[in-house]
Design an enzyme around this catalytic site. Structure first.
Site, mmCIF file in Angstrom:
data_model
loop_
_atom_site.group_PDB
_atom_site.id
_atom_site.type_symbol
_atom_site.label_atom_id
_atom_site.label_comp_id
_atom_site.label_asym_id
_atom_site.label_seq_id
_atom_site.Cartn_x
_atom_site.Cartn_y
_atom_site.Cartn_z
ATOM 1 C CE LYS A 163 8.354 -11.363 -6.856
ATOM 2 N NZ LYS A 163 7.405 -10.418 -7.394
ATOM 3 C CD GLU A 188 17.446 -9.458 -2.401
ATOM 4 O OE1 GLU A 188 17.262 -8.637 -3.295
ATOM 5 O OE2 GLU A 188 18.542 -9.997 -2.178
ATOM 6 C CE1 TYR A 199 15.760 -7.065 -9.430
ATOM 7 C CE2 TYR A 199 14.201 -5.688 -8.239
ATOM 8 C CZ TYR A 199 14.573 -6.367 -9.387
ATOM 9 O OH TYR A 199 13.759 -6.343 -10.481
ATOM 10 C CB CYS A 233 -36.387 5.524 11.554
ATOM 11 S SG CYS A 233 -35.747 7.009 10.781
ATOM 12 C CB CYS A 264 -33.374 7.220 13.357
ATOM 13 S SG CYS A 264 -32.641 5.851 12.428
ATOM 14 C CG ASP A 297 3.422 -5.454 -5.533
ATOM 15 O OD1 ASP A 297 3.800 -5.753 -6.676
ATOM 16 O OD2 ASP A 297 2.273 -5.651 -5.113
ATOM 17 C CE LYS A 343 3.202 -13.977 -5.823
ATOM 18 N NZ LYS A 343 3.317 -12.803 -6.671
ATOM 19 C CB CYS A 380 -33.853 6.569 7.431
ATOM 20 S SG CYS A 380 -32.999 5.563 8.643
ATOM 21 C CB CYS A 418 -31.331 9.072 8.985
ATOM 22 S SG CYS A 418 -32.836 8.957 9.951
HETATM 23 S S1 IVH Z 1 15.516 -10.614 -8.439
HETATM 24 C C1 IVH Z 1 16.539 -13.173 -11.821
HETATM 25 N N1 IVH Z 1 14.939 -9.344 -6.251
HETATM 26 O O1 IVH Z 1 10.167 -9.542 -8.907
HETATM 27 C C2 IVH Z 1 16.020 -12.496 -10.654
HETATM 28 N N2 IVH Z 1 13.360 -9.345 -8.000
HETATM 29 O O2 IVH Z 1 9.270 -11.971 -10.567
HETATM 30 C C3 IVH Z 1 15.408 -11.230 -11.007
HETATM 31 N N3 IVH Z 1 11.351 -8.034 -7.517
HETATM 32 O O3 IVH Z 1 10.619 -8.499 -12.169
HETATM 33 C C4 IVH Z 1 14.704 -10.571 -9.977
HETATM 34 N N4 IVH Z 1 11.961 -7.361 -5.529
HETATM 35 O O4 IVH Z 1 10.279 -6.731 -10.447
HETATM 36 C C5 IVH Z 1 14.528 -9.702 -7.465
HETATM 37 N N5 IVH Z 1 14.591 -8.216 -4.263
HETATM 38 C C6 IVH Z 1 14.182 -8.570 -5.479
HETATM 39 C C7 IVH Z 1 12.948 -8.151 -6.001
HETATM 40 C C8 IVH Z 1 12.564 -8.567 -7.269
HETATM 41 C C9 IVH Z 1 11.021 -7.311 -6.455
HETATM 42 C C10 IVH Z 1 10.494 -8.211 -8.719
HETATM 43 C C11 IVH Z 1 11.134 -7.758 -9.987
HETATM 44 C C12 IVH Z 1 11.052 -8.891 -10.926
HETATM 45 C C13 IVH Z 1 10.058 -9.781 -10.280
HETATM 46 C C14 IVH Z 1 10.391 -11.219 -10.560
#
Ligand code: IVH
Length: 688
Positions: A124, A122, A234, A419, A440, A126, A322, A416, A434
């Site tokens: 991650k 899934e 999640y 020119c 120019c 932000d 990452k 400018c 300008c």
């Molecule tokens: S699982 C023990 N699933 O990532 C596992 N975390 O570094 C707990 N995050 O603080 C997290 N998407 O803010 C999980 N699909 C996802 C996530 C997720 C974002 C963030 C979350 C957590 C950080 C972990």
């Protein structure tokens, strides 16, 4: 130096470095969690933390309980009530390459003594991690992750988020159910929010995550309510009751109860499949409407998760692979100013080259003076640069603590840089221009590049570098000069030979046959893009009519407002522009009549002089004969050079000769200049 002394020196150097890193990290934590305005990008923060972890591993006697390595997250702000998490909210182990993913998988399989493992994959997201507590299906609490042990009670703010149900749907939910997930903001919503803040002169958020965090931690929940926050769940924390036995189905169940989950969740039955999923999402990263900083892979079977357990703050059953960072820090080596086609002077930061998300970035636009003022960016500054997707790299903040002494405020150029003409500030003061006009070289080059571009005159083989050479070598001054180039002149230029010169001449000749709308677009009238050019071509059907029109007429055309109308009128008022247009026509540029002259819905009325044939003779005083012709054409008349029985009327200026005599002999209406201009006024076609 004795051995002891040497050891002592090494230890104290490490000690000093550790102290420095701890201070930097503590400060960064404070800015990130408390102020919501971090100075450092995550990538830099991660590097500092990693360096500290390394040094502490090498010198375990220097580890203290208050070291930032000893806790993940931050101490919560006192403004909110603090709540401890019944089950700590852990963080994730990171993987930075495929190899580390294989290592993770190997550890999992060895520990479980199992050949194949099913992983859930899934995005991650932000954003900000939060925990929701439902009792008997009712939302009773929302808490931030905080330091993983204790978070802030932000229930009031959480309740304003529309994607979080206040009451779970359906039935069968555990009596107590803690749902965990990420609160985030869509990229588009973030842009809109920042635009609104900018209009009010407020402080902009650096990125969507930062905006989500700032919005969640508002003391006044009515502010949070106006922020476009979303939540994606999640995992589950505490629960009393029954839940499915694997992660994937737990999430599907949460969705049935009305909670949002990611639409990208997939199961993979090997680490190879996980890596393929990662690559697929990395490719689509910029197309998705939210920011992701990686992919999370979790052992899907909850029983297996339990068996694996956790090591120091991170579970053994999950890993975050990452994505390359979007933001990095670097320094500004110089701030230069570029002159565009319209004369607008854009500040550009020349950066110490920095690798961001797979590309080396050397320049970042600073947009305009407002942006420079907002950031207070100076030569020598350390800055955070963001490059998200194919978007042009942008400086998002200055790391003030790293500003060297004696830096100077960045001032707007008074002359400018190309020119030397005076510059002029627009009334809103953001844009500096300008005033050199086509004098120019920078503006000239840009105007010629636009003229030659694919959607304008489409002169194949005339690229940016060649245009620069033509102007620098003074082979051309205006777009009309392009058509006066000869093969030997072209062949003299760098990287050009006889053959390529000949090809360019052919391309120039080919470009002469065009359409009226392309030609209008190619002229580069400020704010006249392709759509406006097409509308003008349909409306006037003729270049001369356009060149003498007025703002009022133009504003009748769909989508043309007063600003564009004024730009068009003043463009054709300038003798230099008229001259160039005439020269272009003389060079042989031509087009056929647009198919739908005056039938584009912009002017369906019958033209007042339709089906009439007019002749102009002698010298007119208030206008040129060309202009007179244009007025008549605009009114629907045909204008010819010879007087015949078919002629409707003859306009006579000074020193009129045989045409006047012929008209009189045929009994055709003769009109002097005053009567003619009167008529034009009556027909609402007053001179420019
Ligand atoms: S699982 C023990 N699933 O990532 C596992 N975390 O570094 C707990 N995050 O603080 C997290 N998407 O803010 C999980 N699909 C996802 C996530 C997720 C974002 C963030 C979350 C957590 C950080 C972990």
């Amino acid at each position: 130096m004795s051995k002891n002394q040497n050891n002592y020196t090494v230890a104290s150097a490490a000690h000093k470095q550790i102290e420095k890193l701890r201070n930097q990290i503590n400060k960064a934590n404070y800015q990130y969690y408390v102020l919501n305005y971090p100075e450092l990008p995550d990538s830099e923060y991660d590097r500092l933390l990693h360096r500290l972890q390394q040094l502490e591993a090498e010198n375990p006697e220097l580890i203290t309980t208050d070291s930032p390595t000893q806790r993940v997250g931050h101490k919560p702000l006192s403004a909110f009530v603090q709540r401890s998490h019944e089950i700590p909210m852990l963080s994730l182990e990171k993987a930075l390459d495929d190899n580390q993913m294989h290592q993770f998988d190997q550890r999992v399989r060895e520990k479980l003594d199992q050949q194949t493992i099913v992983y859930s994959c899934e995005p991650k997201l932000d954003g900000v991690a939060i925990s929701l507590l439902y009792e008997n299906g009712e939302l009773i609490r929302g808490v931030t992750r905080g330091d993983g042990e204790t978070g802030e009670d932000i229930t009031q703010n959480i309740r304003t988020i529309k994607t979080i149900p206040l009451k779970l749907l359906g039935a069968g939910w555990p009596k107590r159910l803690e749902v965990r997930g990420e609160v985030y903001m869509l990229k588009a919503d973030f842009d809109k929010l920042n635009q609104t803040i900018a209009l009010k002169g407020g402080k902009l958020f650096m990125n969507p995550r930062n905006a989500a965090a700032g919005s969640l931690r508002q003391l006044n929940s009515s502010v949070t309510a106006m922020r476009p926050l979303k939540m994606c769940c999640y995992s589950v924390g505490v629960f009393n009751g029954e839940l499915p036995k694997d992660h994937y189905n737990v999430l599907q169940q949460l969705q049935k109860w009305g909670l949002c989950i990611s639409s990208e969740i997939k199961l993979a039955s090997s680490i190879k499949e996980c890596i393929a999923y990662y690559n697929a999402l990395l490719t689509r990263r910029n197309l998705l409407p939210y920011d992701m900083d990686g992919i999370v892979f979790k052992v899907n079977d909850l029983q297996l998760q339990q068996r694996l357990g956790a090591v120091s703050r991170a579970p053994r059953w999950a890993v975050a692979y990452k994505f390359p960072a979007h933001e990095e820090i670097t320094t500004i080596e110089d701030i230069t100013f570029q002159v565009g086609r319209s004369g607008a002077i854009t500040p550009v930061a020349r950066l110490k080259p920095v690798f961001i998300g797979g590309v080396t970035v050397k320049n970042a636009t600073l947009h305009n003076m407002n942006e420079i003022k907002r950031l207070d960016v100076r030569k020598g500054d350390t800055v955070v640069v963001r490059r998200a997707g194919d978007v042009i790299p942008k400086i998002i903040s200055v790391v003030m603590s790293k500003r060297p002494q004696n830096t100077k405020k960045t001032a707007l150029p008074k002359i400018c840089p190309v020119c030397g003409s005076q510059t002029q500030q627009e009334p809103d003061k953001a844009v500096v221009r300008c005033t050199g006009g086509l004098f120019c070289p920078a503006m000239r080059k840009e105007a010629i590049k636009h003229f030659a571009s694919r959607r304008a005159m489409d002169i194949r083989g005339l690229g940016s570098k060649l245009t620069d050479q033509f102007v620098d070598r003074q082979l051309i001054c205006s777009v009309a000069d392009l058509y006066r180039l000869t093969a030997p002149m072209i062949a003299e230029c760098e990287k050009m030979g006889e053959k390529s010169a000949e090809n360019l001449i052919q391309a120039l000749n080919k470009s002469k046959k065009t359409t009226l709308e392309r030609f209008i677009y190619a002229l580069g009238i400020p704010e006249v893009g392709e759509t406006t050019a097409a509308a003008l071509s349909h409306y006037f059907g003729d270049l001369t009519a356009l060149t003498i029109t007025d703002s009022e007429t133009l504003e009748n055309i769909d989508d043309i407002g007063p600003v564009v109308a004024k730009n068009i009128v003043s463009f054709f008022k300038q003798p230099h522009n008229r001259e160039v247009v005439e020269q272009l026509i003389d060079c042989g540029i031509h087009w056929s009549e647009p198919v739908s002259k005056k039938s584009s819905g912009v002017n369906q009325e019958k033209a007042p002089l339709e089906n009439q044939t007019w002749v102009l003779t002698g010298t007119l005083e208030s206008m040129t004969r060309e202009e007179g012709k244009a007025y008549l054409v605009a009114l629907g008349a045909k204008v010819t050079n010879t007087v015949s029985a078919k002629t409707t009327a003859v306009v006579v200026g000074k020193k009129a000769g045989s045409k006047l005599a012929k008209a009189q002999s045929l009994g055709i209406q003769v009109m002097d200049e005053i009567t003619f201009t009167q008529l034009l006024k009556e027909l609402n076609s007053s001179p420019p």
